[in-house]
Motif scaffolding. Structure first.
Motif, PDB file in Angstrom:
ATOM      1  N   GLN A  54       0.824  -1.209   0.000  1.00 44.74           N
ATOM      2  CA  GLN A  54       0.000   0.000   0.000  1.00 44.74           C
ATOM      3  C   GLN A  54       0.857   1.258   0.000  1.00 44.74           C
ATOM      4  OE1 GLN A  54      -2.214  -1.333   3.483  1.00 44.74           O
ATOM      5  NE2 GLN A  54      -4.127  -1.229   2.313  1.00 44.74           N
ATOM      6  N   VAL A  55       2.002   1.217   0.694  1.00 50.05           N
ATOM      7  CA  VAL A  55       2.925   2.354   0.649  1.00 50.05           C
ATOM      8  C   VAL A  55       3.429   2.544  -0.778  1.00 50.05           C
ATOM      9  CG1 VAL A  55       5.173   3.212   1.409  1.00 50.05           C
ATOM     10  CG2 VAL A  55       3.615   2.171   3.069  1.00 50.05           C
ATOM     11  N   GLU A  56       3.838   1.445  -1.418  1.00 51.09           N
ATOM     12  CA  GLU A  56       4.313   1.538  -2.799  1.00 51.09           C
ATOM     13  C   GLU A  56       3.214   2.043  -3.717  1.00 51.09           C
ATOM     14  OE1 GLU A  56       6.133  -1.261  -6.395  1.00 51.09           O
ATOM     15  OE2 GLU A  56       6.106  -2.009  -4.340  1.00 51.09           O
ATOM     16  N   ALA A  57       1.987   1.551  -3.531  1.00 49.73           N
ATOM     17  CA  ALA A  57       0.877   1.976  -4.384  1.00 49.73           C
ATOM     18  C   ALA A  57       0.621   3.479  -4.256  1.00 49.73           C
ATOM     19  CB  ALA A  57      -0.385   1.191  -4.036  1.00 49.73           C
ATOM     20  N   ALA A  58       0.731   4.008  -3.039  1.00 51.94           N
ATOM     21  CA  ALA A  58       0.519   5.444  -2.832  1.00 51.94           C
ATOM     22  C   ALA A  58       1.573   6.259  -3.582  1.00 51.94           C
ATOM     23  CB  ALA A  58       0.554   5.769  -1.337  1.00 51.94           C
ATOM     24  N   LEU A  59       2.825   5.801  -3.535  1.00 54.83           N
ATOM     25  CA  LEU A  59       3.899   6.497  -4.250  1.00 54.83           C
ATOM     26  C   LEU A  59       3.694   6.436  -5.759  1.00 54.83           C
ATOM     27  CD1 LEU A  59       6.931   5.236  -2.126  1.00 54.83           C
ATOM     28  CD2 LEU A  59       6.031   7.571  -2.167  1.00 54.83           C
ATOM     29  N   LYS A  60       3.278   5.292  -6.263  1.00 55.78           N
ATOM     30  CA  LYS A  60       3.078   5.129  -7.701  1.00 55.78           C
ATOM     31  C   LYS A  60       1.879   5.937  -8.197  1.00 55.78           C
ATOM     32  CE  LYS A  60       3.407   0.775  -9.107  1.00 55.78           C
ATOM     33  NZ  LYS A  60       3.294  -0.711  -9.039  1.00 55.78           N
ATOM     34  N   GLN A  61       0.806   5.937  -7.430  1.00 56.07           N
ATOM     35  CA  GLN A  61      -0.395   6.656  -7.853  1.00 56.07           C
ATOM     36  C   GLN A  61      -0.172   8.163  -7.892  1.00 56.07           C
ATOM     37  OE1 GLN A  61      -3.372   5.199  -5.113  1.00 56.07           O
ATOM     38  NE2 GLN A  61      -3.299   3.141  -5.988  1.00 56.07           N
ATOM     39  N   ALA A  62       0.705   8.661  -7.025  1.00 56.51           N
ATOM     40  CA  ALA A  62       0.964  10.100  -6.977  1.00 56.51           C
ATOM     41  C   ALA A  62       1.932  10.550  -8.066  1.00 56.51           C
ATOM     42  CB  ALA A  62       1.518  10.478  -5.604  1.00 56.51           C
ATOM     43  N   ALA A  63       2.655   9.619  -8.668  1.00 60.73           N
ATOM     44  CA  ALA A  63       3.712   9.969  -9.627  1.00 60.73           C
ATOM     45  C   ALA A  63       3.151  10.141 -11.032  1.00 60.73           C
ATOM     46  CB  ALA A  63       4.781   8.883  -9.626  1.00 60.73           C
ATOM     47  N   ASP A  64       3.800  11.005 -11.801  1.00 58.75           N
ATOM     48  CA  ASP A  64       3.462  11.202 -13.207  1.00 58.75           C
ATOM     49  C   ASP A  64       4.738  11.248 -14.032  1.00 58.75           C
ATOM     50  OD1 ASP A  64       0.543  11.567 -13.210  1.00 58.75           O
ATOM     51  OD2 ASP A  64       0.966  13.374 -12.027  1.00 58.75           O
ATOM     52  N   VAL A  65       4.651  10.793 -15.277  1.00 57.17           N
ATOM     53  CA  VAL A  65       5.775  10.902 -16.195  1.00 57.17           C
ATOM     54  C   VAL A  65       5.840  12.351 -16.677  1.00 57.17           C
ATOM     55  CG1 VAL A  65       6.753  10.147 -18.384  1.00 57.17           C
ATOM     56  CG2 VAL A  65       5.570   8.506 -16.906  1.00 57.17           C
ATOM     57  N   PRO A  66       6.971  13.028 -16.498  1.00 53.14           N
ATOM     58  CA  PRO A  66       7.072  14.428 -16.923  1.00 53.14           C
ATOM     59  C   PRO A  66       6.847  14.583 -18.425  1.00 53.14           C
ATOM     60  CG  PRO A  66       8.913  13.818 -15.493  1.00 53.14           C
ATOM     61  CD  PRO A  66       8.212  12.550 -15.859  1.00 53.14           C
ATOM     62  N   ASP A  67       6.242  15.690 -18.796  1.00 52.81           N
ATOM     63  CA  ASP A  67       6.004  15.971 -20.210  1.00 52.81           C
ATOM     64  C   ASP A  67       7.318  15.981 -20.983  1.00 52.81           C
ATOM     65  OD1 ASP A  67       3.329  16.236 -19.701  1.00 52.81           O
ATOM     66  OD2 ASP A  67       3.370  18.432 -19.570  1.00 52.81           O
ATOM     67  N   GLY A  68       7.290  15.338 -22.135  1.00 59.65           N
ATOM     68  CA  GLY A  68       8.444  15.352 -23.013  1.00 59.65           C
ATOM     69  C   GLY A  68       9.444  14.241 -22.777  1.00 59.65           C
ATOM     70  N   TYR A  69       9.161  13.365 -21.812  1.00 55.84           N
ATOM     71  CA  TYR A  69      10.092  12.277 -21.518  1.00 55.84           C
ATOM     72  C   TYR A  69       9.371  10.936 -21.618  1.00 55.84           C
ATOM     73  CZ  TYR A  69      13.077  15.998 -19.757  1.00 55.84           C
ATOM     74  OH  TYR A  69      13.825  17.140 -19.654  1.00 55.84           O
ATOM     75  N   GLY A  70      10.139   9.879 -21.853  1.00 51.48           N
ATOM     76  CA  GLY A  70       9.571   8.562 -22.057  1.00 51.48           C
ATOM     77  C   GLY A  70       9.310   7.819 -20.761  1.00 51.48           C
ATOM     78  N   LYS A  71       8.258   7.019 -20.769  1.00 50.80           N
ATOM     79  CA  LYS A  71       7.881   6.235 -19.599  1.00 50.80           C
ATOM     80  C   LYS A  71       8.973   5.253 -19.197  1.00 50.80           C
ATOM     81  CE  LYS A  71       4.131   3.143 -18.065  1.00 50.80           C
ATOM     82  NZ  LYS A  71       3.801   3.871 -16.825  1.00 50.80           N
ATOM     83  N   GLU A  72       9.826   4.868 -20.161  1.00 49.16           N
ATOM     84  CA  GLU A  72      10.865   3.889 -19.847  1.00 49.16           C
ATOM     85  C   GLU A  72      11.841   4.380 -18.785  1.00 49.16           C
ATOM     86  OE1 GLU A  72      12.326   6.079 -23.602  1.00 49.16           O
ATOM     87  OE2 GLU A  72      10.418   5.401 -22.726  1.00 49.16           O
ATOM     88  N   TYR A  73      11.912   5.679 -18.579  1.00 56.40           N
ATOM     89  CA  TYR A  73      12.828   6.222 -17.571  1.00 56.40           C
ATOM     90  C   TYR A  73      12.179   6.381 -16.195  1.00 56.40           C
ATOM     91  CZ  TYR A  73      16.254   7.257 -21.181  1.00 56.40           C
ATOM     92  OH  TYR A  73      17.176   7.145 -22.184  1.00 56.40           O
ATOM     93  N   TYR A  74      10.863   6.164 -16.117  1.00 55.42           N
ATOM     94  CA  TYR A  74      10.168   6.508 -14.876  1.00 55.42           C
ATOM     95  C   TYR A  74       9.250   5.421 -14.338  1.00 55.42           C
ATOM     96  CZ  TYR A  74      11.517  11.203 -16.376  1.00 55.42           C
ATOM     97  OH  TYR A  74      12.226  12.302 -16.786  1.00 55.42           O
TER      98      TYR A  74
END
Length: 448
Positions: free
Chosen positions: A417-437
C-alpha cells in the motif's frame, strides 16, 4: 544565492559518480568454502558452520565441507557465495567536500535542489517520518556524523561482514553515510543538511567490507534481518549487472526472490537502485540486474538538472531536475519510479564560489573524509563532512525517505500500500519517455 561563507580552501575528493551501483559486476571469484543453502527446514549436517541464520525463511549461509552439503538430506540445493566487486569508474572530475566543523549551511540550504524539487519542506508539515524505521543496507553509516547521530539506532545496527568491525565504515568509503543522510539527516542541530524523513529510526546494515566487496549472502541476510527487526523500508543502493539468467544465475535469483518476498510479506518495502550502466533493462534478453529486478523490488532510476549552479534556480537550468540522468538504467517494466540522483555536464568547469559549476547538479548530503591525526602518514580518523555524489544510489534513498513519510502518515499501510501510494501520486514528466520513470517522477506531497 550567497555561498561565500564556505571554506576558502576546500578539500577535494571523490569520483563524479560515487554510487556503489556504478559498474558493479558479479565476478568469477566464488567462495570455495562459503555457501548459500536452501534447506528443507531440517537441521544442517555436521561439517558445516552457520554464518547467517535467516529466521522465517528456509535459507542459511554456511562455511565448511561441500561434500557434507551434497550428501545431506536436509539440503534442498546450494551454490557458492559470490562477491560483488566494485568496479567504479576512474574519477573524471573532482568533487569537493566540506568538513562538518567548517560547514555553515542552514536548513533548506540552496545546495539541496533535490529536497526543494520534491517539496520536502511542505511534506514535513504533515510528517517527518515519526514512528517508522528505515534500514540502510550499504557500506556503513558513520555514527559520529552530527546529522545522523540522532536518527541512528545503535542497538539494532549491525555488521554483516566477517571483517571484525562494527556497523561503522571500517577503512571503507562514505557511500552509506551519504545514502543515510539523503534518507534521514536531521540538520545536526540546525547547521547541517536535510533528509527526507529526519524523524525515522535509522538502522545501519553494513554489508561492504573495508576491501570494497560485498558478499551476496550477507546482503540476503541483511534483507531478512531488516524485516525481522520491523523495518518499514529497506534501502539497497547496490547491485550487480549483467547477471546471466542461466546456470547459477537461476539459483541466485531464486534465493533473492525468497528473501525479498519474505521481507515484503513482513511489511518491509525494498527500495533499490536501478543501476548506472545506461542499460535498457527491458530488452537485455538473457541478463538480469540484481537485486532491483528481484521480486517485490521498488526499482528507482535517477534524474537531475544540468546547470543548476549557474543560477540556483531549477526553472532556468539547461535540463530540469526531473530529466533522466545520463547514466541511469531504464526500461518501462524494470523501473518503478524516477527520483533525484544527480546529473552532470563536466564541461561546466568554471568555479562558482570555489566549486566547479557541474558539482551543484549532483546530490549534496552527509559524507566524511579520512585524515592522518597521529602523524604516521596514514589516514586514520574519519572526519564528518558534506559533499556531492551522483547515481541511482542517491535516487533510491530519496524514495526510501518518501516511503517512510507515507508510512508515518498512514501507519496501517502495508508495504504494497505504501508503494501503491507512491506510484499513484507519480506522473511521467512531459516530453520524456515512460521507460525512464515507470509510474512516474516521485511526488511526495501528493502521496501523503
Amino acid at each position: 544565492m550567497v555561498h561565500s561563507t564556505r571554506r576558502d580552501v576546500i578539500k577535494v575528493s571523490g569520483a563524479l559518480l560515487g554510487g556503489i551501483a556504478v559498474g558493479t559486476t558479479v565476478t568469477a571469484a566464488t567462495s570455495t568454502d562459503r555457501f548459500i543453502v536452501r534447506t528443507k527446514g531440517r537441521g544442517l549436517p555436521n561439517g558445516v558452520e552457520v554464518v547467517h541464520e535467516m529466521p522465517g525463511i528456509k535459507l542459511a549461509v554456511v562455511t565448511g565441507d561441500e561434500g557434507a552439503l551434497r550428501s545431506s538430506n536436509g539440503v534442498k540445493e546450494f551454490a557458492p557465495d559470490i562477491e560483488l566487486e566494485l568496479n567504479e569508474p576512474e574519477p573524471n572530475a573532482e568533487v569537493p567536500t566540506f568538513d562538518a566543523s567548517d560547514y555553515e549551511g542552514q536548513p533548506g540550504d540552496s545546495l539541496q535542489w533535490d529536497k526543494a524539487d520534491l517539496n520536502v519542506p511542505e511534506a514535513h508539515e504533515t510528517t517527518e517520518g515519526e514512528g517508522t524505521r528505515v534500514a540502510v543496507i550499504d557500506s556503513g553509516v558513520l555514527e559520529t556524523h552530527p546529522d545522523l547521530a540522532g536518527p541512528l539506532n545503535l542497538d539494532l545496527s549491525r555488521n554483516f561482514t566477517d571483517d571484525g568491525g562494527d556497523h561503522n565504515p571500517v577503512g571503507g568509503g562514505d557511500h552509506g553515510t551519504h545514502v543515510a543522510g539523503i534518507v534521514a539527516a536531521d540538520n545536526g542541530g540546525g547547521l547541517g543538511v536535510n533528509g527526507t524523513a529526519p524523524k525515522t529510526d535509522l538502522v545501519d546494515c553494513r554489508v561492504f567490507s573495508a576491501e570494497g566487496g560485498a558478499s551476496f549472502a550477507d546482503i540476503l541476510a541483511a534483507v531478512v534481518y531488516s524485516a525481522n527487526v520491523g523495518a518499514d523500508v529497506a534501502n539497497l543502493s547496490l547491485g550487480a549487472y549483467p547477471v546471466p539468467r542461466q546456470a547459477n544465475g537461476q539459483f541466485y535469483g531464486k534465493v533473492l526472490n525468497s528473501a525479498m518476498t519474505y521481507a515484503n510479506r513482513e511489511g518491509t518495502l525494498l527500495v533499490i537502485a536501478a543501476g548506472n550502466d545506461s542499460a535498457d533493462l527491458q530488452h537485455d534478453k538473457n541478463f538480469i540486474s540484481l537485486p532491483n529486478e528481484g521480486a517485490q523490488a521498488l526499482s528507482v532510476s535517477a534524474t537531475g538538472p544540468i546547470g543548476y549552479g549557474l543560477s540556483f534556480d531549477p526553472d532556468v537550468t539547461e535540463s530540469p531536475p526531473e530529466s533522466p540522468a545520463f547514466y541511469t538504467n531504464y526500461g518501462t517494466n524494470a523501473i518503478t519510479l524516477g527520483a533525484p540522483g544527480g546529473d552532470a555536464d563536466t564541461s561546466l568547469t568554471d568555479p562558482v564560489d570555489g566549486v566547479p559549476a557541474y558539482a551543484y547538479d549532483l546530490v549534496f548530503n552527509t559524507v566524511f573524509t579520512y585524515e592522518d591525526t597521529d602523524g604516521d602518514g596514514e589516514p586514520d580518523t574519519q572526519v564528518p563532512g558534506y559533499g556531492w555524489k551522483a547515481g541511482t544510489s542517491m535516487a533510491a534513498p530519496n524514495v526510501a525517505g518518501a516511503a517512510a513519510l507515507v508510512k508515518s502518515a498512514n501507519p496501517n499501510y502495508n508495504a504494497n500500500q505504501v508503494e501503491a501510494a507512491l506510484k499513484q501520486a507519480a506522473d511521467v514528466p512531459d516530453g520524456y519517455g515512460k521507460e525512464y520513470y515507470g509510474s512516474g517522477y516521485l511526488n511526495i506531497v501528493d502521496a501523503l
